[in-house]
Design a protein around this motif. Structure first.
Motif, PDB file in Angstrom:
ATOM      1  N   TRP A 163       6.923  -0.533   1.136  1.00 35.80           N
ATOM      2  CA  TRP A 163       6.353  -0.027  -0.111  1.00 35.80           C
ATOM      3  C   TRP A 163       4.990   0.613   0.147  1.00 35.80           C
ATOM      4  O   TRP A 163       4.693   1.698  -0.362  1.00 35.80           O
ATOM      5  N   VAL A 164       4.158  -0.057   0.938  1.00 36.77           N
ATOM      6  CA  VAL A 164       2.832   0.475   1.241  1.00 36.77           C
ATOM      7  C   VAL A 164       2.952   1.777   2.030  1.00 36.77           C
ATOM      8  O   VAL A 164       2.233   2.747   1.784  1.00 36.77           O
ATOM      9  N   ALA A 165       3.887   1.801   3.015  1.00 35.23           N
ATOM     10  CA  ALA A 165       4.048   2.993   3.854  1.00 35.23           C
ATOM     11  C   ALA A 165       4.476   4.204   3.042  1.00 35.23           C
ATOM     12  O   ALA A 165       4.234   5.346   3.447  1.00 35.23           O
ATOM     13  N   GLU A 166       5.102   3.982   1.876  1.00 39.93           N
ATOM     14  CA  GLU A 166       5.566   5.083   1.041  1.00 39.93           C
ATOM     15  C   GLU A 166       4.608   5.401  -0.110  1.00 39.93           C
ATOM     16  O   GLU A 166       4.849   6.337  -0.872  1.00 39.93           O
ATOM     17  N   HIS A 167       3.518   4.626  -0.220  1.00 38.44           N
ATOM     18  CA  HIS A 167       2.593   4.822  -1.336  1.00 38.44           C
ATOM     19  C   HIS A 167       1.824   6.133  -1.148  1.00 38.44           C
ATOM     20  O   HIS A 167       1.337   6.428  -0.061  1.00 38.44           O
ATOM     21  N   PRO A 168       1.692   6.944  -2.187  1.00 39.68           N
ATOM     22  CA  PRO A 168       1.029   8.258  -2.030  1.00 39.68           C
ATOM     23  C   PRO A 168      -0.455   8.160  -1.685  1.00 39.68           C
ATOM     24  O   PRO A 168      -1.025   9.119  -1.162  1.00 39.68           O
ATOM     25  N   GLU A 169      -1.092   7.022  -1.964  1.00 35.45           N
ATOM     26  CA  GLU A 169      -2.523   6.882  -1.672  1.00 35.45           C
ATOM     27  C   GLU A 169      -2.794   6.145  -0.355  1.00 35.45           C
ATOM     28  O   GLU A 169      -3.943   5.838  -0.061  1.00 35.45           O
ATOM     29  N   ARG A 170      -1.761   5.904   0.410  1.00 42.25           N
ATOM     30  CA  ARG A 170      -1.953   5.165   1.664  1.00 42.25           C
ATOM     31  C   ARG A 170      -2.780   5.986   2.655  1.00 42.25           C
ATOM     32  O   ARG A 170      -2.738   7.211   2.653  1.00 42.25           O
ATOM     33  N   GLN A 171      -3.527   5.289   3.475  1.00 43.09           N
ATOM     34  CA  GLN A 171      -4.219   5.902   4.599  1.00 43.09           C
ATOM     35  C   GLN A 171      -4.183   4.922   5.764  1.00 43.09           C
ATOM     36  O   GLN A 171      -4.190   3.707   5.572  1.00 43.09           O
ATOM     37  N   GLU A 172      -4.174   5.462   6.968  1.00 47.03           N
ATOM     38  CA  GLU A 172      -4.230   4.612   8.155  1.00 47.03           C
ATOM     39  C   GLU A 172      -5.676   4.470   8.596  1.00 47.03           C
ATOM     40  O   GLU A 172      -6.442   5.435   8.582  1.00 47.03           O
ATOM     41  N   VAL A 173      -6.025   3.261   8.979  1.00 39.85           N
ATOM     42  CA  VAL A 173      -7.381   2.985   9.431  1.00 39.85           C
ATOM     43  C   VAL A 173      -7.312   2.176  10.721  1.00 39.85           C
ATOM     44  O   VAL A 173      -6.431   1.330  10.888  1.00 39.85           O
ATOM     45  N   ARG A 174      -8.212   2.487  11.633  1.00 34.11           N
ATOM     46  CA  ARG A 174      -8.355   1.667  12.842  1.00 34.11           C
ATOM     47  C   ARG A 174      -9.622   0.844  12.705  1.00 34.11           C
ATOM     48  O   ARG A 174     -10.711   1.388  12.502  1.00 34.11           O
ATOM     49  N   MET A 175      -9.477  -0.467  12.776  1.00 33.14           N
ATOM     50  CA  MET A 175     -10.604  -1.380  12.664  1.00 33.14           C
ATOM     51  C   MET A 175     -10.944  -1.916  14.050  1.00 33.14           C
ATOM     52  O   MET A 175     -10.065  -2.435  14.747  1.00 33.14           O
ATOM     53  N   THR A 176     -12.193  -1.799  14.442  1.00 33.46           N
ATOM     54  CA  THR A 176     -12.673  -2.404  15.673  1.00 33.46           C
ATOM     55  C   THR A 176     -13.764  -3.393  15.293  1.00 33.46           C
ATOM     56  O   THR A 176     -14.809  -3.007  14.770  1.00 33.46           O
ATOM     57  N   VAL A 177     -13.479  -4.675  15.500  1.00 31.81           N
ATOM     58  CA  VAL A 177     -14.401  -5.737  15.106  1.00 31.81           C
ATOM     59  C   VAL A 177     -14.894  -6.444  16.352  1.00 31.81           C
ATOM     60  O   VAL A 177     -14.089  -6.834  17.211  1.00 31.81           O
ATOM     61  N   ALA A 178     -16.217  -6.599  16.471  1.00 33.82           N
ATOM     62  CA  ALA A 178     -16.832  -7.230  17.637  1.00 33.82           C
ATOM     63  C   ALA A 178     -17.730  -8.370  17.183  1.00 33.82           C
ATOM     64  O   ALA A 178     -18.457  -8.239  16.193  1.00 33.82           O
ATOM     65  N   VAL A 179     -17.678  -9.497  17.897  1.00 33.84           N
ATOM     66  CA  VAL A 179     -18.502 -10.661  17.555  1.00 33.84           C
ATOM     67  C   VAL A 179     -19.110 -11.239  18.829  1.00 33.84           C
ATOM     68  O   VAL A 179     -18.597 -11.028  19.932  1.00 33.84           O
ATOM     69  N   LEU A 180     -20.211 -11.978  18.661  1.00 33.48           N
ATOM     70  CA  LEU A 180     -20.838 -12.703  19.756  1.00 33.48           C
ATOM     71  C   LEU A 180     -20.732 -14.204  19.504  1.00 33.48           C
ATOM     72  O   LEU A 180     -20.480 -14.647  18.374  1.00 33.48           O
ATOM     73  N   ARG A 181     -20.953 -14.970  20.548  1.00 28.38           N
ATOM     74  CA  ARG A 181     -20.892 -16.427  20.422  1.00 28.38           C
ATOM     75  C   ARG A 181     -21.866 -16.950  19.373  1.00 28.38           C
ATOM     76  O   ARG A 181     -21.594 -17.962  18.719  1.00 28.38           O
ATOM     77  N   ASP A 182     -23.024 -16.297  19.230  1.00 23.78           N
ATOM     78  CA  ASP A 182     -24.042 -16.788  18.305  1.00 23.78           C
ATOM     79  C   ASP A 182     -23.767 -16.413  16.856  1.00 23.78           C
ATOM     80  O   ASP A 182     -24.580 -16.689  15.974  1.00 23.78           O
TER      81      ASP A 182
END
Length: 220
Positions: A163-182
């Motif tokens: 359903w989402v893949a066929e939605h006219p307002e869909r967009q693809e996004v690439r998320m890059t999330v980085a974290v440190l131990r602190d």
């Protein structure tokens, strides 16, 4: 570099600004370990902090591979310590020049297991002491918050993805999330429709659920 660890909990929606859904039919996995420290262009803002630069460096590296990629996991190591403690490895990775204090080197890990839910996989990870942080790059389909009310009820995961893949307002996004131990975190978001380094959005709280899941991989 990966060991067994405790569970991590990532909520059903990884982003507090956008509605995000899994992209169906991602490309084939690529199991290898590489460094990206010499692949980032001079356009990466040096005024940004080390974690932001690492997230942008990974975003640029993955962008060079094209879209429809699988999720990719990276260890973050202190570049100076790596050169000091593992000079042979640093040389093989191309880290032959002095880096500013606090510079982070991202190292891609082995492929994520096919078919394993992302939050469950992250719950199996623990890192050795030499790893000061980690990052994940993953593609998702995005709908604007205004579309949430129109999501049909009772859909299973496969039907919802369709359903989402066929939605006219869909967009693809690439998320890059980085974290440190602190606990420090940062992220870079790139829309497929605006696939340009100048259009990448950065911020520490863009994807809080995924950042928390990554941070949990450092918990004892």
């Amino acid at each position: 570099m990966l060991e067994s660890g405790g569970p991590a909990d990532a909520g059903p929606h990884l982003c507090n600004l956008l509605m995000l859904y899994s992209v169906p039919g991602s490309g084939a996995e690529r199991g290898r370990i590489v460094t990206m420290s010499n692949t980032a262009s001079s356009g990466t803002p040096m005024a940004a902090g080390p974690l932001t630069r690492a997230a942008l460096e990974i975003d640029e590296y993955v962008s060079g591979l094209g879209w429809d990629q699988p999720a990719r996991l990276f260890a973050l190591v202190d570049t100076t310590q790596l050169r000091s403690q593992e000079p042979g490895l640093a040389e093989r990775l191309g880290l032959t020049e002095d880096a500013p204090e606090g510079t982070l080197t991202p190292i891609e890990q082995d492929e994520l297991p096919a078919g394993s839910p992302l939050d469950e996989f992250l719950g199996t990870i623990a890192w050795p002491d030499a790893v000061v942080g980690c990052a994940l790059s993953v593609e998702r389909l995005m709908l604007p918050p205004s579309a949430e009310a129109s999501v049909p009820e009772g859909l299973d995961e496969a039907r919802l993805a369709k359903w989402v893949a066929e939605h006219p307002e869909r967009q693809e996004v690439r998320m890059t999330v980085a974290v440190l131990r602190d606990g420090k975190r940062d992220s870079a978001l790139r829309l497929r429709a605006k696939d340009s380094a100048t259009e990448v959005l950065t911020g520490s709280d863009l994807v809080p659920g995924l950042a928390e899941a990554l941070t949990a991989t450092f918990e004892e």
